[in-house]
Design a protein around this motif. Structure first.
Motif, PDB file in Angstrom:
ATOM      1  N   THR A  69      10.271  -9.605  -6.800  1.00  0.00           N
ATOM      2  CA  THR A  69       8.651 -10.358  -6.437  1.00  0.00           C
ATOM      3  C   THR A  69       8.395  -9.126  -5.291  1.00  0.00           C
ATOM      4  O   THR A  69       7.940  -8.935  -5.179  1.00  0.00           O
ATOM      5  N   ARG A  70       9.787  -9.016  -4.253  1.00  0.00           N
ATOM      6  CA  ARG A  70      10.060  -7.834  -3.165  1.00  0.00           C
ATOM      7  C   ARG A  70       9.384  -9.328  -1.939  1.00  0.00           C
ATOM      8  O   ARG A  70       8.254  -8.693  -1.529  1.00  0.00           O
ATOM      9  N   ARG A  71       9.604 -10.333  -2.208  1.00  0.00           N
ATOM     10  CA  ARG A  71       7.885 -11.137  -1.151  1.00  0.00           C
ATOM     11  C   ARG A  71       9.547 -11.968   0.536  1.00  0.00           C
ATOM     12  O   ARG A  71      10.695 -12.249  -0.594  1.00  0.00           O
ATOM     13  N   ALA A  72       9.203 -11.970   0.738  1.00  0.00           N
ATOM     14  CA  ALA A  72       9.934 -12.432   2.346  1.00  0.00           C
ATOM     15  C   ALA A  72       9.654 -13.381   2.735  1.00  0.00           C
ATOM     16  O   ALA A  72       8.197 -13.915   2.463  1.00  0.00           O
ATOM     17  N   PRO A  83       5.558 -17.375   4.665  1.00  0.00           N
ATOM     18  CA  PRO A  83       5.719 -15.153   3.747  1.00  0.00           C
ATOM     19  C   PRO A  83       6.100 -14.660   4.785  1.00  0.00           C
ATOM     20  O   PRO A  83       5.308 -14.944   6.280  1.00  0.00           O
ATOM     21  N   VAL A  84       6.026 -13.440   4.638  1.00  0.00           N
ATOM     22  CA  VAL A  84       6.251 -12.021   5.894  1.00  0.00           C
ATOM     23  C   VAL A  84       5.258 -10.699   4.904  1.00  0.00           C
ATOM     24  O   VAL A  84       5.061 -10.051   3.899  1.00  0.00           O
ATOM     25  N   GLU A  85       4.193 -10.217   5.580  1.00  0.00           N
ATOM     26  CA  GLU A  85       3.425  -9.485   4.511  1.00  0.00           C
ATOM     27  C   GLU A  85       4.606  -8.532   5.162  1.00  0.00           C
ATOM     28  O   GLU A  85       4.520  -8.080   5.858  1.00  0.00           O
ATOM     29  N   LEU A  86       4.958  -7.180   3.747  1.00  0.00           N
ATOM     30  CA  LEU A  86       5.692  -6.615   3.807  1.00  0.00           C
ATOM     31  C   LEU A  86       4.672  -5.521   3.072  1.00  0.00           C
ATOM     32  O   LEU A  86       4.627  -5.834   2.129  1.00  0.00           O
ATOM     33  N   SER A  87       5.425  -3.836   3.245  1.00  0.00           N
ATOM     34  CA  SER A  87       4.020  -2.739   3.120  1.00  0.00           C
ATOM     35  C   SER A  87       5.265  -2.347   1.367  1.00  0.00           C
ATOM     36  O   SER A  87       6.708  -3.349   2.017  1.00  0.00           O
ATOM     37  N   ALA A  98      11.234   6.879   8.993  1.00  0.00           N
ATOM     38  CA  ALA A  98      12.405   5.320   9.383  1.00  0.00           C
ATOM     39  C   ALA A  98      11.801   5.264   9.638  1.00  0.00           C
ATOM     40  O   ALA A  98      12.417   3.380   9.920  1.00  0.00           O
ATOM     41  N   GLU A  99      12.303   6.189  10.904  1.00  0.00           N
ATOM     42  CA  GLU A  99      11.908   4.975  12.617  1.00  0.00           C
ATOM     43  C   GLU A  99      10.494   4.187  12.389  1.00  0.00           C
ATOM     44  O   GLU A  99      10.974   3.180  13.553  1.00  0.00           O
ATOM     45  N   VAL A 100       9.607   4.859  12.350  1.00  0.00           N
ATOM     46  CA  VAL A 100       8.199   3.665  12.366  1.00  0.00           C
ATOM     47  C   VAL A 100       8.687   2.579  11.182  1.00  0.00           C
ATOM     48  O   VAL A 100       8.204   1.648  11.713  1.00  0.00           O
ATOM     49  N   HIS A 101       9.350   2.895  10.016  1.00  0.00           N
ATOM     50  CA  HIS A 101       9.291   1.547   9.840  1.00  0.00           C
ATOM     51  C   HIS A 101       9.931   0.366   9.632  1.00  0.00           C
ATOM     52  O   HIS A 101      10.425  -1.013  10.001  1.00  0.00           O
ATOM     53  N   ILE A 102      11.244   0.824  10.535  1.00  0.00           N
ATOM     54  CA  ILE A 102      12.707   0.108  10.928  1.00  0.00           C
ATOM     55  C   ILE A 102      11.783  -0.373  12.035  1.00  0.00           C
ATOM     56  O   ILE A 102      11.556  -1.954  12.500  1.00  0.00           O
ATOM     57  N   TYR A 103      10.563   0.406  12.954  1.00  0.00           N
ATOM     58  CA  TYR A 103      10.303  -0.463  13.590  1.00  0.00           C
ATOM     59  C   TYR A 103       9.490  -1.353  14.114  1.00  0.00           C
ATOM     60  O   TYR A 103       9.062  -2.095  14.089  1.00  0.00           O
TER      61      TYR A 103
END
Length: 229
Positions: A143-146, A152-156, A192-197
């Motif tokens: 489901t790609r849910r964290a 719950p953690v909202e993830l793009s 990558a840097e933006v999403h890691i941040y």
């Protein structure tokens, strides 16, 4: 779900990768047999699609080598040859299923999910690992849910794919080119840097850290007990 697509037709591979990504798969592309063999033996994929007509090392040879090393890895074969001996060779070589070209994507997706379901029900293979955990973080790969401490953690979509890759390689360095390959990106920007941040900020209370390994990539690991006290 992390998927390797071994296909030498660049146009087909690009289109198929985009469709698979929209269907929720984190896709990495291998353009020939040696690259496919190396990646499948060294990366924790959940499933693989292998074209029989790969250059340098054909798909059937790749299948047999990988099957010997990773007997539980789900594999779907692509082939332009709709002959009985080709199908038998694929199945006898260890394929879980096969599909002939040309094909409709919805059929390929259905076959992939069916193979993954069988793998999970059998309790074997990378496909059986439906949930990844580290510290107080729990990630459902299907489901790609964290969740962190049950919240719950909202993830793009990209953050979810990136977190899946990092968690599947906990304690190991994930290279920037691997991340770029997931998104069909050339890696020239700072995506990558933006999403890691953003992930770091969202996982601050999880007991998980994402470290930058200068010149190489990123490494996810759980903090030692009491480290945040």
């Amino acid at each position: 779900m992390q998927l390797l697509l071994a296909e030498d037709d660049q146009i087909l591979a690009a289109g198929l990768s985009a469709q698979l990504a929209q269907a929720g798969f984190a896709v990495q592309h291998a353009p020939n047999g040696p690259v496919a063999e190396y990646l499948l033996l060294n990366q924790p994929y959940d499933i693989a699609i292998i074209d029989l007509g790969l250059p340098m090392i054909d798909g059937l040879s790749v299948l047999k080598t990988v099957r010997a090393a990773r007997p539980a890895l789900p594999v779907v074969i692509l082939t332009a040859l709709d002959k009985l001996d080709t199908r038998l060779a694929s199945l006898n070589g260890g394929a879980d299923d096969f599909i002939t070209k040309p094909f409709i994507f919805s059929e390929l997706e259905a076959r992939l999910r069916a193979v993954l379901r069988r793998s999970r029900h059998a309790g074997t293979g990378a496909g059986a690992i439906a949930e990844l955990t580290a510290g107080a973080l729990c990630f459902d790969r299907e489901t790609r849910r964290a969740m962190v401490n049950g919240d719950p953690v909202e993830l793009s979509p990209r953050e979810a794919i990136l977190l899946d890759l990092l968690l599947a390689n906990t304690g190991k360095v994930v290279r920037k080119d691997q991340i770029a390959a997931l998104w069909n990106d050339d890696g020239s920007g700072n995506s990558a840097e933006v999403h890691i941040y953003r992930l770091r900020r969202k996982l601050e209370s999880s007991g998980v850290v994402i470290r930058t390994v200068r010149g190489l990539g990123y490494l996810l690991e759980a903090e030692p007990a009491g480290a945040r006290d």
